[in-house]
Design a protein around this motif. Structure first.
Motif, PDB file in Angstrom:
ATOM      1  N   VAL A   2      43.843  62.518  23.177  1.00  0.00           N
ATOM      2  CA  VAL A   2      42.588  62.896  23.833  1.00  0.00           C
ATOM      3  C   VAL A   2      42.529  62.287  25.228  1.00  0.00           C
ATOM      4  O   VAL A   2      42.130  62.955  26.192  1.00  0.00           O
ATOM      5  CB  VAL A   2      41.360  62.477  22.991  1.00  0.00           C
ATOM      6  CG1 VAL A   2      40.068  62.786  23.711  1.00  0.00           C
ATOM      7  CG2 VAL A   2      41.387  63.174  21.640  1.00  0.00           C
ATOM      8  N   GLN A   3      42.959  61.038  25.360  1.00  0.00           N
ATOM      9  CA  GLN A   3      42.960  60.393  26.665  1.00  0.00           C
ATOM     10  C   GLN A   3      43.835  61.182  27.645  1.00  0.00           C
ATOM     11  O   GLN A   3      43.442  61.410  28.787  1.00  0.00           O
ATOM     12  CB  GLN A   3      43.470  58.953  26.560  1.00  0.00           C
ATOM     13  CG  GLN A   3      43.539  58.253  27.909  1.00  0.00           C
ATOM     14  CD  GLN A   3      44.021  56.829  27.813  1.00  0.00           C
ATOM     15  OE1 GLN A   3      43.963  56.213  26.753  1.00  0.00           O
ATOM     16  NE2 GLN A   3      44.484  56.283  28.920  1.00  0.00           N
ATOM     17  N   LEU A   5      44.540  64.342  27.598  1.00  0.00           N
ATOM     18  CA  LEU A   5      43.871  65.596  27.942  1.00  0.00           C
ATOM     19  C   LEU A   5      42.705  65.359  28.903  1.00  0.00           C
ATOM     20  O   LEU A   5      42.475  66.165  29.819  1.00  0.00           O
ATOM     21  CB  LEU A   5      43.398  66.311  26.683  1.00  0.00           C
ATOM     22  CG  LEU A   5      44.524  66.833  25.776  1.00  0.00           C
ATOM     23  CD1 LEU A   5      43.952  67.354  24.469  1.00  0.00           C
ATOM     24  CD2 LEU A   5      45.343  67.903  26.484  1.00  0.00           C
ATOM     25  N   LEU A  23      37.978  70.897  26.173  1.00  0.00           N
ATOM     26  CA  LEU A  23      38.760  70.349  25.064  1.00  0.00           C
ATOM     27  C   LEU A  23      38.287  70.901  23.720  1.00  0.00           C
ATOM     28  O   LEU A  23      39.100  71.127  22.823  1.00  0.00           O
ATOM     29  CB  LEU A  23      38.710  68.821  25.065  1.00  0.00           C
ATOM     30  CG  LEU A  23      39.355  68.137  26.284  1.00  0.00           C
ATOM     31  CD1 LEU A  23      39.386  66.633  26.088  1.00  0.00           C
ATOM     32  CD2 LEU A  23      40.733  68.673  26.565  1.00  0.00           C
ATOM     33  N   ALA A  24      36.993  71.147  23.604  1.00  0.00           N
ATOM     34  CA  ALA A  24      36.490  71.746  22.367  1.00  0.00           C
ATOM     35  C   ALA A  24      37.018  73.168  22.210  1.00  0.00           C
ATOM     36  O   ALA A  24      37.439  73.569  21.126  1.00  0.00           O
ATOM     37  CB  ALA A  24      34.960  71.745  22.376  1.00  0.00           C
ATOM     38  N   ALA A  27      41.480  72.901  22.762  1.00  0.00           N
ATOM     39  CA  ALA A  27      42.271  71.968  21.963  1.00  0.00           C
ATOM     40  C   ALA A  27      41.618  71.659  20.619  1.00  0.00           C
ATOM     41  O   ALA A  27      42.123  70.818  19.874  1.00  0.00           O
ATOM     42  CB  ALA A  27      42.499  70.674  22.744  1.00  0.00           C
ATOM     43  N   ASN A  28      40.501  72.320  20.344  1.00  0.00           N
ATOM     44  CA  ASN A  28      39.768  72.113  19.088  1.00  0.00           C
ATOM     45  C   ASN A  28      39.434  70.648  18.829  1.00  0.00           C
ATOM     46  O   ASN A  28      39.538  70.154  17.713  1.00  0.00           O
ATOM     47  CB  ASN A  28      40.537  72.694  17.902  1.00  0.00           C
ATOM     48  CG  ASN A  28      40.647  74.190  17.985  1.00  0.00           C
ATOM     49  OD1 ASN A  28      39.718  74.863  18.430  1.00  0.00           O
ATOM     50  ND2 ASN A  28      41.783  74.726  17.578  1.00  0.00           N
ATOM     51  N   ILE A  29      39.037  69.946  19.886  1.00  0.00           N
ATOM     52  CA  ILE A  29      38.653  68.540  19.758  1.00  0.00           C
ATOM     53  C   ILE A  29      37.130  68.478  19.729  1.00  0.00           C
ATOM     54  O   ILE A  29      36.461  69.023  20.612  1.00  0.00           O
ATOM     55  CB  ILE A  29      39.223  67.695  20.911  1.00  0.00           C
ATOM     56  CG1 ILE A  29      40.753  67.727  20.850  1.00  0.00           C
ATOM     57  CG2 ILE A  29      38.710  66.262  20.842  1.00  0.00           C
ATOM     58  CD1 ILE A  29      41.447  67.074  22.002  1.00  0.00           C
ATOM     59  N   THR A  30      36.600  67.799  18.744  1.00  0.00           N
ATOM     60  CA  THR A  30      35.166  67.667  18.582  1.00  0.00           C
ATOM     61  C   THR A  30      34.567  67.007  19.823  1.00  0.00           C
ATOM     62  O   THR A  30      35.090  65.983  20.290  1.00  0.00           O
ATOM     63  CB  THR A  30      34.853  66.809  17.342  1.00  0.00           C
ATOM     64  OG1 THR A  30      35.556  67.339  16.236  1.00  0.00           O
ATOM     65  CG2 THR A  30      33.375  66.759  17.057  1.00  0.00           C
ATOM     66  N   ILE A  33      34.179  63.221  19.844  1.00  0.00           N
ATOM     67  CA  ILE A  33      35.412  62.444  20.033  1.00  0.00           C
ATOM     68  C   ILE A  33      35.752  62.363  21.518  1.00  0.00           C
ATOM     69  O   ILE A  33      36.057  61.282  22.040  1.00  0.00           O
ATOM     70  CB  ILE A  33      36.577  63.057  19.225  1.00  0.00           C
ATOM     71  CG1 ILE A  33      36.296  62.882  17.735  1.00  0.00           C
ATOM     72  CG2 ILE A  33      37.911  62.437  19.632  1.00  0.00           C
ATOM     73  CD1 ILE A  33      37.265  63.590  16.824  1.00  0.00           C
ATOM     74  N   THR A  34      35.679  63.498  22.208  1.00  0.00           N
ATOM     75  CA  THR A  34      35.965  63.496  23.646  1.00  0.00           C
ATOM     76  C   THR A  34      34.990  62.592  24.384  1.00  0.00           C
ATOM     77  O   THR A  34      35.391  61.797  25.243  1.00  0.00           O
ATOM     78  CB  THR A  34      35.882  64.927  24.217  1.00  0.00           C
ATOM     79  OG1 THR A  34      36.788  65.764  23.502  1.00  0.00           O
ATOM     80  CG2 THR A  34      36.226  64.955  25.696  1.00  0.00           C
TER      81      THR A  34
END
Length: 90
Positions: A2-3, A5, A23-24, A27-30, A33-34
């Motif tokens: 994540v960092q 990205l 990112l959501a 990259a499907n990152i919640t 979290i980001t």
């Protein structure tokens, strides 16, 4: 991951919200979290982020350039309007 990205987002001069959304979406990152990683990076690199936010903020940078171009009160009293040609209007 994540960092890394987030650092990529910074290279593209993205705001925090733009980065979270990107990112959501890609990259499907919640978002939580980001946001958590962003805040930790911001805590560790406070001076970098202050400079970064100032550089990407359109209102601050346009205000700063407007203020730099505007003649000062003293210039106006002395007759200097900031004209670079040195001409005076008569």
């Amino acid at each position: 991951m994540v960092q890394h990205l987030i650092e990529k987002c910074l290279l593209f001069h993205m705001s925090r919200d733009q980065c979270i959304k990107a990112l959501a979406r890609h990259a499907n990152i919640t978002p939580l979290i980001t946001l958590t990683v962003w805040r930790e990076l911001q805590k560790e690199n406070r001076h970098f982020f202050q400079a970064y936010f100032n550089s990407i903020s359109p209102t601050r940078s346009s205000m700063r350039s407007h203020i730099q171009k505007a003649p000062s009160h003293q210039d106006l009293q002395e007759g200097d309007t900031g004209s670079e040609c040195g001409c005076s209007e008569t």
